[in-house]
Design a protein around this motif. Structure first.
Motif, short mmCIF file in Angstrom:
data_model
loop_
_atom_site.label_atom_id
_atom_site.label_comp_id
_atom_site.label_asym_id
_atom_site.label_seq_id
_atom_site.Cartn_x
_atom_site.Cartn_y
_atom_site.Cartn_z
N ALA A 68 36.44 54.34 36.39
CA ALA A 68 35.89 53.52 37.47
C ALA A 68 36.49 52.12 37.44
CB ALA A 68 34.37 53.47 37.35
N GLU A 69 36.67 51.58 36.23
CA GLU A 69 37.26 50.24 36.12
C GLU A 69 38.70 50.24 36.62
OE1 GLU A 69 38.37 46.95 32.65
OE2 GLU A 69 36.93 48.55 32.20
N ALA A 70 39.41 51.35 36.43
CA ALA A 70 40.80 51.44 36.90
C ALA A 70 40.86 51.40 38.41
CB ALA A 70 41.45 52.70 36.37
N GLY A 71 39.81 51.83 39.07
CA GLY A 71 39.71 51.68 40.52
C GLY A 71 40.82 52.37 41.31
N GLY A 72 41.16 53.59 40.93
CA GLY A 72 42.19 54.30 41.67
C GLY A 72 43.59 53.99 41.21
N ASP A 73 43.73 53.21 40.14
CA ASP A 73 45.07 52.83 39.68
C ASP A 73 45.36 53.43 38.30
OD1 ASP A 73 47.51 51.54 40.00
OD2 ASP A 73 46.85 49.70 39.01
N ALA A 74 44.70 54.52 37.96
CA ALA A 74 44.89 55.15 36.65
C ALA A 74 46.10 56.08 36.70
CB ALA A 74 43.66 55.93 36.23
N ALA A 75 47.15 55.70 35.99
CA ALA A 75 48.34 56.54 35.92
C ALA A 75 48.16 57.68 34.95
CB ALA A 75 49.55 55.71 35.51
N ALA A 76 47.46 57.41 33.83
CA ALA A 76 47.37 58.42 32.78
C ALA A 76 46.16 58.20 31.90
CB ALA A 76 48.64 58.39 31.92
N ALA A 103 30.91 59.63 29.27
CA ALA A 103 30.41 58.50 30.07
C ALA A 103 31.32 57.29 29.92
CB ALA A 103 28.98 58.16 29.65
N SER A 104 31.79 57.06 28.71
CA SER A 104 32.71 55.95 28.47
C SER A 104 34.02 56.16 29.22
CB SER A 104 32.97 55.80 26.96
OG SER A 104 33.95 54.83 26.70
N LEU A 105 34.51 57.38 29.22
CA LEU A 105 35.74 57.68 29.94
C LEU A 105 35.55 57.52 31.44
CD1 LEU A 105 38.65 58.69 30.07
CD2 LEU A 105 37.78 61.03 29.94
N GLU A 106 34.43 57.97 31.95
CA GLU A 106 34.14 57.81 33.38
C GLU A 106 34.09 56.32 33.75
OE1 GLU A 106 33.79 59.85 35.86
OE2 GLU A 106 33.43 61.85 35.05
N ALA A 107 33.51 55.51 32.87
CA ALA A 107 33.44 54.08 33.13
C ALA A 107 34.83 53.46 33.14
CB ALA A 107 32.57 53.39 32.08
N ALA A 108 35.70 53.90 32.24
CA ALA A 108 37.08 53.40 32.22
C ALA A 108 37.81 53.78 33.49
CB ALA A 108 37.81 53.94 30.99
N ASN A 158 47.16 46.39 31.41
CA ASN A 158 46.91 47.62 32.16
C ASN A 158 46.33 48.73 31.30
OD1 ASN A 158 47.81 46.89 34.85
ND2 ASN A 158 49.84 46.70 33.93
N ILE A 159 45.81 48.37 30.13
CA ILE A 159 45.17 49.35 29.25
C ILE A 159 43.65 49.18 29.32
CG2 ILE A 159 44.84 50.09 26.87
CD1 ILE A 159 47.72 49.39 26.33
N ILE A 160 42.96 50.26 29.54
CA ILE A 160 41.50 50.28 29.56
C ILE A 160 41.04 51.27 28.49
CG2 ILE A 160 39.42 50.70 30.93
CD1 ILE A 160 41.14 50.19 33.43
N ASP A 161 40.23 50.80 27.56
CA ASP A 161 39.78 51.64 26.45
C ASP A 161 38.54 52.44 26.81
OD1 ASP A 161 41.82 50.67 24.87
OD2 ASP A 161 40.58 49.16 23.88
N PHE A 162 38.43 53.60 26.16
CA PHE A 162 37.19 54.39 26.23
C PHE A 162 36.91 54.94 24.84
CE2 PHE A 162 40.66 57.33 27.17
CZ PHE A 162 40.38 58.42 26.35
N GLU A 163 35.71 55.45 24.64
CA GLU A 163 35.32 56.00 23.35
C GLU A 163 35.63 57.50 23.30
OE1 GLU A 163 34.17 54.61 20.51
OE2 GLU A 163 34.63 52.70 21.49
#
Length: 417
Positions: A190-198, A183-188, A173-178
């Protein structure tokens, strides 16, 4: 024996303790304190600390620019901090419940940290970052954590840089960004798809391992992080375990006008006494109350008394400015010396938490040789981790250290001519 211009070359008492430790401690030592991972000459065991000086078990004296990897901020054996801890210790430490110091410290944290409406306490940084993640997940009902690349946020199954002993499910459940890359954070997100807790990150990039430059946060990135967290309904967690009270007493991003939702503190809170804290905004108060989080020693009073005294010292004057000023003197001196000895070095991060690396030194061989030469001359540095300044470091200390690092650069040049 006190080191002056001469070099220590043997550590017989230290060697004997290492041999004994090897029989009863896995590998003789573990974690970031394991100096078998360091160049020869670094002591494993210490006997005493006072002010900005350490003495190893063989009696060698060091001017310490590692500050126990951050906890020491007001000087080893600070009389004000130690007196507060001892006074509480004499009355009892881990009792049948917390002492009044817990309420006093929580009040102090709320008064000191700009965004804090409440505070919880534990014992170390991993406790605090784990608490923050748990609160965020409880509040949002979501699972995903957006994390800044190889950032280190504790030695738990989620964040430990060494995956041995954890499972892929622990990190699923960890998605990395730079860091500093919206842009990298936005992509992360988007990958979380509404399930980003933090979103969890440090005030500036100081990844582990530390063989790459540190990066100060771009204010536009910081504003973008805050805006994205608000837009997607994620909790913004600031990990100030390493930076807390060194960069800014009210929170590292306060000068930027940006407030996180939760912040984890530890290391420098109590000048070496074991304590950590999570502070948060009012809307997360109930979630913090609803989770079950506890520890047998989390409510002990002596470390809380030490933290109250230590934070009082740190807020009495502009101590971050003092540490940055002295740290800049060290940085300027090292830069000049390196150039004079034919080395190209890069220094990064805030002056109170400096990091130095050599050009074309991916293996860290040059950094290892330089820091080992400095340690033999009584200046405690690290080849692959940022260093730390404290309020106990003075201009005279920097001048003393620079006399010895100049010789260390000269010795290193003979090895890498």
């Amino acid at each position: 024996m006190t080191i002056t211009a001469t070099q220590q070359t043997e550590l017989p008492v230290d060697a004997a303790l290492r041999a004994r430790a090897g029989k009863v401690i896995p590998s003789g030592m573990y974690g970031h304190m394991n100096v078998t991972l360091m160049p020869a000459g670094f002591p494993q065991f210490y006997a005493e600390g006072k002010g900005n000086r350490l003495w190893d078990v063989d009696g060698n004296e060091y001017l310490d620019f590692m500050c126990s990897f951050g906890p020491m901020i007001s000087g080893y054996a600070n009389p004000v901090v130690d007196a507060a801890a001892l006074a509480q210790q004499k009355r009892g430490d881990a009792l049948g419940g917390p002492t009044a110091r817990m309420v006093e410290l929580a009040e102090l944290m709320v008064d000191t940290v700009a965004h804090a409406d409440w505070a919880m306490f534990a014992k170390n940084g991993t406790d605090a970052t784990s608490l923050a993640v748990t609160i965020a997940r409880a509040a949002t009902g979501r699972k995903k954590l957006l994390k800044g690349g190889t950032a280190y946020h504790g030695a738990n199954a989620w964040f430990n840089p060494n995956p041995l002993g954890s499972t892929p499910e622990d990190r699923a459940n960890i998605i990395d960004f730079e860091f500093n890359d919206l842009a990298s954070l936005e992509a992360a997100a988007a990958e979380a798809g509404g399930d980003a807790a933090a979103i969890i990150l440090s005030p500036f990039r100081h990844d582990a391992p530390g063989s790459t430059d540190q990066y100060i946060v771009d204010p536009a990135f910081a504003r973008g992080v805050r805006a994205l967290a608000d837009r997607i309904g994620a909790v913004l967690i600031m990990d100030e375990v390493r930076t807390g009270f060194r960069l800014h007493t009210g929170g590292a991003w306060e000068p930027l006008g940006i407030e996180p939702d939760l912040t984890a503190f530890s290391k420098a809170m109590a000048n070496g006494y074991a304590i950590s804290s999570v502070v948060g905004i009012d809307s997360l108060r109930q979630s913090a109350a609803d989770i079950f989080a506890t520890g047998s020693f989390w409510y002990a009073g002596a470390a809380m008394a030490a933290a109250i005294a230590n934070i009082g010292l740190l807020t009495a004057t502009d101590t971050p400015a003092q540490m940055n000023r002295v740290g800049q003197l060290l940085r300027d001196g090292l830069q000049s010396q390196a150039a004079a000895h034919g080395f190209t070095v890069f220094q990064s991060g805030p002056p109170a938490m400096p990091f130095l690396r050599f050009e074309d030194d991916d293996s860290l061989a040059t950094a290892a040789a330089f820091t080992a030469a400095a340690v033999r001359r009584g200046v405690l540095l690290h080849p692959a981790h940022n260093w730390f300044l404290s309020t106990a470091h003075t201009e005279a200390d920097v001048a003393w250290a620079l006399e010895r690092t100049d010789d260390a650069f000269a010795e290193t040049r003979t090895l890498f001519g």
